[in-house]
Design an enzyme around this catalytic site. Structure first.
Site, PDB file in Angstrom:
ATOM      1  N   CYS A  23      40.430  42.798  53.718  1.00 35.32           N
ATOM      2  CA  CYS A  23      41.382  42.006  53.110  1.00 35.32           C
ATOM      3  C   CYS A  23      41.693  40.580  54.324  1.00 35.32           C
ATOM      4  O   CYS A  23      42.223  40.990  55.182  1.00 35.32           O
ATOM      5  CB  CYS A  23      42.673  42.793  52.729  1.00 35.32           C
ATOM      6  SG  CYS A  23      43.895  41.917  52.068  1.00 35.32           S
ATOM      7  N   CYS A  79      45.660  40.320  54.490  1.00 34.01           N
ATOM      8  CA  CYS A  79      46.241  41.179  55.034  1.00 34.01           C
ATOM      9  C   CYS A  79      46.231  41.064  56.706  1.00 34.01           C
ATOM     10  O   CYS A  79      47.164  41.340  57.350  1.00 34.01           O
ATOM     11  CB  CYS A  79      45.943  42.762  54.660  1.00 34.01           C
ATOM     12  SG  CYS A  79      45.560  42.833  52.747  1.00 34.01           S
ATOM     13  N   ASP A  80      44.714  40.857  57.019  1.00 37.66           N
ATOM     14  CA  ASP A  80      44.583  41.010  58.373  1.00 37.66           C
ATOM     15  C   ASP A  80      44.159  40.008  59.131  1.00 37.66           C
ATOM     16  O   ASP A  80      44.066  40.025  60.474  1.00 37.66           O
ATOM     17  CB  ASP A  80      43.404  41.915  58.556  1.00 37.66           C
ATOM     18  CG  ASP A  80      43.775  43.377  57.753  1.00 37.66           C
ATOM     19  OD1 ASP A  80      44.769  43.745  58.023  1.00 37.66           O
ATOM     20  OD2 ASP A  80      42.872  44.183  57.386  1.00 37.66           O
TER      21      ASP A  80
END
Ligand code: NAP
Length: 315
Positions: free
Chosen positions: A138, A141-142
């Site tokens: 992701c 997200c990261d």
């Protein structure tokens, strides 16, 4: 004894764009509908920073579109509950039981499954070991953890190419590793990536191993798919976007599907199980876009309405 509050006209499994749109239409159709979602409503929208291909919204943040869709569904009467669905089963009396991880049982004469899919894994040594310590599925997200670093993205479809481009806002250098000499992604996304000076495509290579140390991953080991030569590429991040597997395993009764588990439906979105409808990414179809997900969901919700009406007329 059955809890009457868990008895619905339709249970919608998943609250991505398809589930929320189905909830909105079911609500407008005056059906008693519940949308069950294990996380926050939004599905794949929450894994995408910027949406630029949803007609009417030239550019909108994924999380903003998710919020708008959830509000819209709720406004028309859909109830969204946080529940992890574990099984959908058609019972002998013709109704469905939807069981959740809290041991709750939802009952309804119809179900619309819109549960999307789970990211595919490479299945190479180091992938599991360095998950969360360099390996990610992701970008939204990261991505921010990789400011100024060198990372790789694996895959050649829309997701890999789009996210590789997105990740250059954080990483100093992004290598896109693809197993062929041609990308599968749409031309527009390809052109954008190829014009990005911080991105570079490495053609005809597969990742054979992810190596690292106590601090996290440090390199990926590659194999050339043509010459079979091996090489090492230093990188502190490895984002994997090689498609996904549909979450159709939730259906415990026999249903028609393709060899990869994608659900086959008719033109009303009904599966081979009467009363069970499917919409969005887990359905067999040419492409998987937000627009196709909401299109499926519209058809499915209206078909549910007709199905229930016909059942009353016959009954
Ligand atoms: P996809 O289109 O199935 O692409 C998967 C990619 O991963 C392919 O390039 C494939 O290579 C590669 N791959 C598969 N297994 C691999 C392995 N074991 N090792 C190395 N590479 C591997 O999946 P996706 O990109 O996740 O997209 C899924 C659907 O969502 C598509 O319909 C897509 O159009 C849609 N989507 C759209 C957007 C958008 O329009 N903005 C964004 C994201 C996703 P080959 O090409 O050689 O098969």
């Amino acid at each position: 004894m059955d809890n009457p509050t868990n008895q619905f006209d339709v249970v919608i499994v998943g609250a991505g764009p398809a589930g929320l749109c189905a909830g909105m239409y079911a609500g407008r159709g005056m059906l008693k509908a519940v949308v069950l979602e294990r996380g926050v409503p939004g599905g794949e929208l929450l894994n995408t920073e910027l949406i630029e291909d949803y007609i009417g919204f030239e550019s909108i943040l994924g999380r903003d579109l998710a919020e708008k869709m959830a509000e819209h569904a709720k406004k028309f009467g859909a109830e969204i509950r946080q529940e992890t669905v574990e099984a959908i089963e058609k019972m002998a009396d013709g109704t469905f039981e939807v069981r959740t991880s809290k041991e709750t049982i939802y009952r309804a004469p119809t179900v619309i499954i819109t549960a999307g899919g789970t990211p595919n894994k490479l299945g190479v040594p180091g992938e599991q070991e360095y998950a969360g310590r360099g390996v990610s599925y992701c970008a939204v997200c990261d991505g921010a953890f990789f400011k100024g670093e060198t990372i790789v993205v694996v895959g050649g479809g829309d997701a890999a190419v789009e996210e590789a481009d997105y990740l250059t806002r954080y990483a100093e250098k992004v290598y896109l590793i693809h197993r062929r000499d041609e990308l599968r992604a749409s031309k527009l996304l390809q052109e954008r990536l190829l014009a990005n000076p911080k991105a570079e495509v490495i053609w005809n290579k597969v990742v054979k191993e992810i190596k690292g140390g106590p601090q996290g991953m440090t390199e990926v080991m590659l194999e050339d798919t043509v010459t079979k030569e091996h090489s090492a590429l230093p990188a502190t991040g490895c984002f994997i976007f090689i498609g996904f597997t549909p979450n159709s395993g939730l259906i415990k009764s026999h249903f028609d599907h393709d060899p990869s588990g994608y659900i086959i439906t008719d033109d009303r979105m009904m599966t081979s199980i009467p009363g069970l409808f499917a919409a969005g990414d887990l359905r067999v179809q040419l492409t998987r876009q937000i627009t196709t997900a909401v299109g499926d969901a519209t058809t499915a919700a209206i078909a549910v309405e007709k199905y229930l009406k016909e059942a009353v007329e016959v009954g």
